[in-house]
Structures are given as C-alpha cells and as structure tokens.
Design a protein around this motif. Structure first.
Motif, PDB file in Angstrom:
ATOM      1  N   MET A   1      60.837  -4.969  40.761  1.00 26.61           N
ATOM      2  CA  MET A   1      62.213  -4.490  40.800  1.00 26.61           C
ATOM      3  C   MET A   1      63.055  -5.415  39.940  1.00 26.61           C
ATOM      4  SD  MET A   1      62.631  -3.914  44.927  1.00 26.61           S
ATOM      5  CE  MET A   1      64.318  -3.306  44.779  1.00 26.61           C
ATOM      6  N   MET A   2      64.120  -4.876  39.364  1.00 25.19           N
ATOM      7  CA  MET A   2      65.066  -5.730  38.661  1.00 25.19           C
ATOM      8  C   MET A   2      65.703  -6.669  39.678  1.00 25.19           C
ATOM      9  SD  MET A   2      64.785  -4.878  35.536  1.00 25.19           S
ATOM     10  CE  MET A   2      66.179  -5.760  34.826  1.00 25.19           C
ATOM     11  N   ALA A   3      65.841  -7.935  39.287  1.00 26.51           N
ATOM     12  CA  ALA A   3      66.281  -8.958  40.233  1.00 26.51           C
ATOM     13  C   ALA A   3      67.654  -8.659  40.817  1.00 26.51           C
ATOM     14  CB  ALA A   3      66.280 -10.324  39.556  1.00 26.51           C
ATOM     15  N   HIS A   4      68.583  -8.183  39.988  1.00 29.31           N
ATOM     16  CA  HIS A   4      69.942  -7.967  40.491  1.00 29.31           C
ATOM     17  C   HIS A   4      69.969  -6.877  41.565  1.00 29.31           C
ATOM     18  CE1 HIS A   4      69.740  -4.865  37.306  1.00 29.31           C
ATOM     19  NE2 HIS A   4      70.651  -4.216  38.005  1.00 29.31           N
ATOM     20  N   LYS A   5      69.027  -5.935  41.496  1.00 28.46           N
ATOM     21  CA  LYS A   5      68.932  -4.907  42.535  1.00 28.46           C
ATOM     22  C   LYS A   5      68.203  -5.438  43.759  1.00 28.46           C
ATOM     23  CE  LYS A   5      69.073  -0.902  39.434  1.00 28.46           C
ATOM     24  NZ  LYS A   5      68.364   0.323  38.969  1.00 28.46           N
TER      25      LYS A   5
END
Length: 267
Positions: A20-24
């Motif tokens: 997953m994208m880290a910010h999400k």
C-alpha cells in the motif's frame, strides 16, 4: 489455540494487495500505527546510511530542476504473519529523458550458469551457501547529480528523523517542499542496479576473483588448491567450494565491506 491477531487477519484479507502507499496505510484504522512506525524506521535507515545530502541551495531551484526532480515512493508491505514493513524508493521515470538504456543496463546471472554451478557442486560434492547482502544498492555511491523532491508525508518523515531539515522547507506552488541530493544508488533510479553491480564486481576482483568470460555474474578463485565459485543475481549470491571454512572466510571478507548477510547452508 489463541485467535489470530487483527493485523494477521487484515494481512490475510488483503493478500492480493500486499503493498500500500505509505500515506494511505498510515491513515488506515487497522494498521495505521504500525505503518507509521515501519516508515519511520525506514527513514532512520536512510539517514544512518546517508542516502541523501542537504547540500542543495533551496532558493536556486529552477522550474526545470523541479520538473526533473524525482519523487520518493513510500510503500508499506503487509507480511502474511501480520508484520508491517516500510520501503522507500524513488520514481526514476524522468531520468529516461537523458539516460540511454545502454548506460544503465546491469547484467544478471544466466539461468544456465546457475544450473551449471549447482550441477558441478553436486558432481564434486562441494559445500554450498547462499548469502543476501542487506540494502545492497545503498552501499553504492550515486555518480550523477540527482534531485529528489519531498512533499507531504515524505517531507514530514524526513524532517522527523532530520529535524535540521525543517529550515530547508520552502513554499512552491502553495505546497511545502524540500529538495535533497541523492547520494546513494537508491532503488528506482535507472543506474542503481549497474552502480551496485560495478561495486560488487570490483570488490570480488579486489579479493582475487576472476570473472567468467561467458557470464559477467560468475567469478572463480583457487583457494587451498580448490576452485571457489560465486554467482550472483543483484544482491543474492550462490557460493560453492570443497570446504565450509573457506566459504566462511569469503563470507566474512564480503561482510567486512557490506555488513552482515543472511546466509543459508546446504550440501
């Protein structure tokens, strides 16, 4: 049996989306805290390995510099056992405009070469070991001037582990931004694999190994009257020799340059 943890169930449920994208991920109600800790640990490693340099004049950045600057890509990986792993790389696509393919292509061992190494080892009853160099690319110095543009969550993480970078923050197009120079061959740059290959090949040559003329990822050396063979695919190495102690010595020599490796033994 005790019931599985929430993280373990979540990792199983999302097994198709293992990254997953880290910010999400940081905002996710199930793994948010673990994702934040994992990415913080990754940025600590970037700091400790001196992957970035702050020797950039923030006020001299042009629009062209901004356009060509690479963006960090921060990912969180969900392990099947529920552990959360952070990984930071860069999006190297803008480099395709000025780096020809022939200047960044890195060799890897041929399948036939690896099969031959293992066949000879079996025939001669050699000892066998595999070894993985941790954070391989980060041992190699970047040989170009590469700017990386930090905004949002990535900028927050970078400033959290490097508080002195807060003074480098500028406002550009209404957003907080800081530009850093990439000092190491971080994954995602077009030349990173080749830079690591040259460093590892040179290290083996300094140790007295001779490259195979048919496969540039196979090298041999006579040690105690017997042939030592090593073949490698990026950071994964297969080693064979008549003696376990000789393999131990070679592993120790490589570790003296690149740090502790993950080693697996076999006959």
């Amino acid at each position: 049996h005790s019931p599985p943890s929430i993280k373990s169930c979540y990792a199983t449920y999302t097994h198709v989306l293992t990254q997953m994208m880290a910010h999400k991920a940081i905002k996710d109600e199930n793994i948010g805290a673990d994702a934040a800790a994992a990415m913080l640990a990754e940025y600590v490693q970037l700091r400790d390995k001196r992957v970035y340099s702050d020797d950039v004049d923030q006020d001299a950045i042009t629009d062209e510099d901004d356009r060509m600057a690479l963006n960090p890509i921060d990912l969180v990986k969900l392990k099947r056992d529920g552990r959360v792993k952070g990984r930071s790389c860069v999006d190297g696509r803008p480099q395709r405009e000025h780096i020809p393919k022939e200047q960044c292509a890195s060799p890897t061992i041929a399948n036939n070469s690896l099969m031959l190494i293992m066949s000879v080892a079996a025939k001669e009853r050699r000892k066998v070991a595999t070894a993985d160099v941790a954070g391989a690319y980060l041992h190699a110095d970047m040989d170009d001037f590469v700017l990386v543009k930090f905004t949002g969550t990535a900028l927050d993480l970078m400033c959290k582990v490097n508080p002195e970078y807060k003074k480098l923050i500028r406002i550009r197009n209404g957003k907080r931004v800081t530009y850093l120079r990439l000092a190491k061959a971080l994954y995602g740059c077009l030349k990173s694999a080749l830079l690591w290959y040259k460093l590892f090949k040179g290290t083996l040559e300094d140790m007295g190994f001779k490259l195979n003329k048919y496969d540039p990822c196979v090298a041999n050396k006579k040690i105690k009257g017997k042939q030592f063979t090593i073949g490698w695919w990026v950071d994964d190495n297969a080693m064979t020799h008549d003696s376990d102690s000789v393999i131990d010595d070679v592993i120790a020599d490589i570790e003296s340059k690149f740090g502790k490796m993950t080693v697996t033994r076999g006959d």
